[in-house]
Design a protein around this motif. Structure first.
Motif, mmCIF file in Angstrom:
data_model
loop_
_atom_site.group_PDB
_atom_site.id
_atom_site.type_symbol
_atom_site.label_atom_id
_atom_site.label_comp_id
_atom_site.label_asym_id
_atom_site.label_seq_id
_atom_site.Cartn_x
_atom_site.Cartn_y
_atom_site.Cartn_z
ATOM 1 N N ALA A 146 0.813 -1.226 0.000
ATOM 2 C CA ALA A 146 0.000 0.000 0.000
ATOM 3 C C ALA A 146 0.845 1.274 0.000
ATOM 4 O O ALA A 146 0.505 2.242 -0.704
ATOM 5 C CB ALA A 146 -0.960 -0.011 1.184
ATOM 6 N N PRO A 147 1.968 1.347 0.771
ATOM 7 C CA PRO A 147 2.766 2.583 0.760
ATOM 8 C C PRO A 147 3.374 2.913 -0.605
ATOM 9 O O PRO A 147 3.807 4.049 -0.818
ATOM 10 C CB PRO A 147 3.880 2.293 1.783
ATOM 11 N N PHE A 148 3.400 1.953 -1.525
ATOM 12 C CA PHE A 148 3.958 2.218 -2.847
ATOM 13 C C PHE A 148 3.053 3.138 -3.669
ATOM 14 O O PHE A 148 3.495 3.758 -4.634
ATOM 15 C CB PHE A 148 4.164 0.912 -3.617
ATOM 16 N N GLY A 149 1.765 3.196 -3.299
ATOM 17 C CA GLY A 149 0.839 4.094 -3.978
ATOM 18 C C GLY A 149 0.527 3.719 -5.406
ATOM 19 O O GLY A 149 0.164 4.580 -6.211
ATOM 20 N N ALA A 150 0.622 2.452 -5.761
ATOM 21 C CA ALA A 150 0.380 2.024 -7.136
ATOM 22 C C ALA A 150 -1.115 1.894 -7.412
ATOM 23 O O ALA A 150 -1.940 1.806 -6.496
ATOM 24 C CB ALA A 150 1.080 0.696 -7.404
ATOM 25 N N ASP A 151 -1.459 1.879 -8.703
ATOM 26 C CA ASP A 151 -2.838 1.682 -9.119
ATOM 27 C C ASP A 151 -3.328 0.321 -8.610
ATOM 28 O O ASP A 151 -2.647 -0.692 -8.810
ATOM 29 C CB ASP A 151 -2.927 1.727 -10.640
ATOM 30 N N PRO A 152 -4.488 0.259 -7.958
ATOM 31 C CA PRO A 152 -4.966 -1.008 -7.387
ATOM 32 C C PRO A 152 -5.075 -2.138 -8.398
ATOM 33 O O PRO A 152 -4.784 -3.299 -8.077
ATOM 34 C CB PRO A 152 -6.340 -0.634 -6.814
ATOM 35 N N VAL A 158 -0.045 -7.760 -10.476
ATOM 36 C CA VAL A 158 1.315 -8.137 -10.077
ATOM 37 C C VAL A 158 1.277 -9.187 -8.971
ATOM 38 O O VAL A 158 2.036 -10.170 -9.004
ATOM 39 C CB VAL A 158 2.104 -6.893 -9.622
ATOM 40 N N VAL A 159 0.403 -9.019 -8.004
ATOM 41 C CA VAL A 159 0.318 -9.985 -6.916
ATOM 42 C C VAL A 159 -0.164 -11.343 -7.425
ATOM 43 O O VAL A 159 0.277 -12.393 -6.945
ATOM 44 C CB VAL A 159 -0.573 -9.455 -5.777
ATOM 45 N N CYS A 189 10.817 -11.954 -8.262
ATOM 46 C CA CYS A 189 9.556 -11.609 -7.597
ATOM 47 C C CYS A 189 9.665 -10.237 -6.930
ATOM 48 O O CYS A 189 8.751 -9.399 -7.027
ATOM 49 C CB CYS A 189 9.191 -12.670 -6.559
ATOM 50 N N GLU A 190 10.781 -10.000 -6.260
ATOM 51 C CA GLU A 190 10.990 -8.695 -5.640
ATOM 52 C C GLU A 190 11.029 -7.593 -6.693
ATOM 53 O O GLU A 190 10.451 -6.509 -6.502
ATOM 54 C CB GLU A 190 12.301 -8.696 -4.853
ATOM 55 N N ALA A 191 11.715 -7.857 -7.789
ATOM 56 C CA ALA A 191 11.819 -6.841 -8.834
ATOM 57 C C ALA A 191 10.435 -6.448 -9.348
ATOM 58 O O ALA A 191 10.144 -5.266 -9.566
ATOM 59 C CB ALA A 191 12.687 -7.363 -9.990
ATOM 60 N N LEU A 192 9.589 -7.433 -9.526
ATOM 61 C CA LEU A 192 8.237 -7.154 -10.016
ATOM 62 C C LEU A 192 7.435 -6.369 -8.978
ATOM 63 O O LEU A 192 6.747 -5.398 -9.314
ATOM 64 C CB LEU A 192 7.534 -8.465 -10.353
ATOM 65 N N LEU A 193 7.554 -6.740 -7.724
ATOM 66 C CA LEU A 193 6.842 -6.007 -6.676
ATOM 67 C C LEU A 193 7.380 -4.593 -6.515
ATOM 68 O O LEU A 193 6.608 -3.633 -6.369
ATOM 69 C CB LEU A 193 6.952 -6.762 -5.350
ATOM 70 N N PHE A 194 8.682 -4.447 -6.567
ATOM 71 C CA PHE A 194 9.277 -3.118 -6.405
ATOM 72 C C PHE A 194 8.969 -2.204 -7.586
ATOM 73 O O PHE A 194 9.036 -0.983 -7.464
ATOM 74 C CB PHE A 194 10.789 -3.232 -6.223
ATOM 75 N N SER A 195 8.635 -2.788 -8.727
ATOM 76 C CA SER A 195 8.274 -1.957 -9.883
ATOM 77 C C SER A 195 6.987 -1.183 -9.632
ATOM 78 O O SER A 195 6.664 -0.248 -10.364
ATOM 79 C CB SER A 195 8.109 -2.828 -11.132
ATOM 80 N N LEU A 196 6.239 -1.571 -8.595
ATOM 81 C CA LEU A 196 5.030 -0.836 -8.228
ATOM 82 C C LEU A 196 5.349 0.457 -7.495
ATOM 83 O O LEU A 196 4.480 1.298 -7.314
ATOM 84 C CB LEU A 196 4.147 -1.710 -7.330
ATOM 85 N N GLY A 197 6.602 0.616 -7.043
ATOM 86 C CA GLY A 197 6.994 1.798 -6.296
ATOM 87 C C GLY A 197 7.117 3.017 -7.178
ATOM 88 O O GLY A 197 7.145 2.922 -8.410
ATOM 89 N N PRO A 198 7.223 4.194 -6.576
ATOM 90 C CA PRO A 198 7.261 5.443 -7.339
ATOM 91 C C PRO A 198 8.463 5.562 -8.262
ATOM 92 O O PRO A 198 8.401 6.229 -9.286
ATOM 93 C CB PRO A 198 7.290 6.525 -6.249
ATOM 94 N N GLU A 199 9.575 4.864 -7.934
ATOM 95 C CA GLU A 199 10.754 4.974 -8.785
ATOM 96 C C GLU A 199 10.782 3.938 -9.896
ATOM 97 O O GLU A 199 11.721 3.893 -10.692
ATOM 98 C CB GLU A 199 12.039 4.884 -7.957
ATOM 99 N N GLY A 200 9.776 3.060 -9.939
ATOM 100 C CA GLY A 200 9.642 2.133 -11.056
ATOM 101 C C GLY A 200 10.836 1.241 -11.254
ATOM 102 O O GLY A 200 11.184 0.446 -10.404
#
Length: 213
Positions: A146-152, A158-159, A189-200
């Motif tokens: 949730a703190p990543f602020g990505a589109d639901p 991704v999940v 898996c981490e890379a895909l999840l982290f891509s949801l963050g603001p820095e892409g």
């Protein structure tokens, strides 16, 4: 007085259910689910058969409780790992990797997971337990994102992929025990999840740790 006695009785029964379910896990780890019987379980627990029939409606319920205990162990380890994680990415990483560290990658634990997954196909009660535990794990992961602020909608997609990949990593490790392949899979898996963050894409690079923590 009556309420206190009822609470005490309920507490004893809860403890006995855990004792029996733990015994079932021990039998399955040693002999497999195909050889799991009520008599083997109570022998492992050091109890009489009456203790099992008093506390459970049948072996399906024992299996469901055993599944809950196994997942509770993983959930507790995940929450403990989160306590030492600083920042949203570190928390996601700690949560994700907990299930792929000791003691959850031992041959006995992997066998238990596979046997319980298999049992869920044929036993409705166990299947319902498995679905509930899956949804709880998924909801916890989505909460950490949730703190990543990505589109639901993007988070959901991704999940979906990551949850399927995690199951695949469990199965692959049970078959091949290839630690390097596991490390690569977790990093992706981490890379895909982290891509949801603001820095892409910058988050992707941060996720490519070459070994499980």
């Amino acid at each position: 007085m009556a309420e206190a006695e009822a609470a005490k009785t309920g507490g004893r029964r809860a403890e006995r259910r855990v004792q029996i379910a733990r015994a079932a896990l021990a039998v399955m780890a040693r002999e497999g689910v195909a050889r799991l019987t009520a008599r083997r379980v109570v022998a492992e627990a050091g109890l009489s058969l009456g203790h099992l029939t008093y506390n459970f409606d049948g072996m399906d319920e024992v299996l469901s409780e055993a599944y809950r205990l196994l997942s509770a162990d993983l959930a507790a380890a995940g929450e403990a790992a989160l306590q030492g994680a600083d920042g949203p990415k570190a928390r996601v990483s700690a949560f994700l990797r907990t299930g792929f560290a000791a003691p959850f990658l031992t041959p006995d634990h992997l066998r238990l997971r596979l046997d319980l997954w298999s049992a869920a196909r044929w036993h409705p009660g166990i299947a319902a337990t498995e679905r509930d535990l899956y949804e709880r794990y998924r909801a916890r992961l989505e909460g950490l994102l949730a703190p990543f602020g990505a589109d639901p909608a993007r988070v959901t997609a991704v999940v979906d992929v990551v949850m399927a990949a995690l199951d695949g990593l469990w199965l692959d490790h049970a078959r091949r025990a290839d630690q390097a392949a596991l490390a690569r899979g977790l990093a992706e898996c981490e890379a895909l999840l982290f891509s949801l963050g603001p820095e892409g894409s910058g988050g992707q690079a941060a996720g490519r740790d070459p070994s499980p923590r």
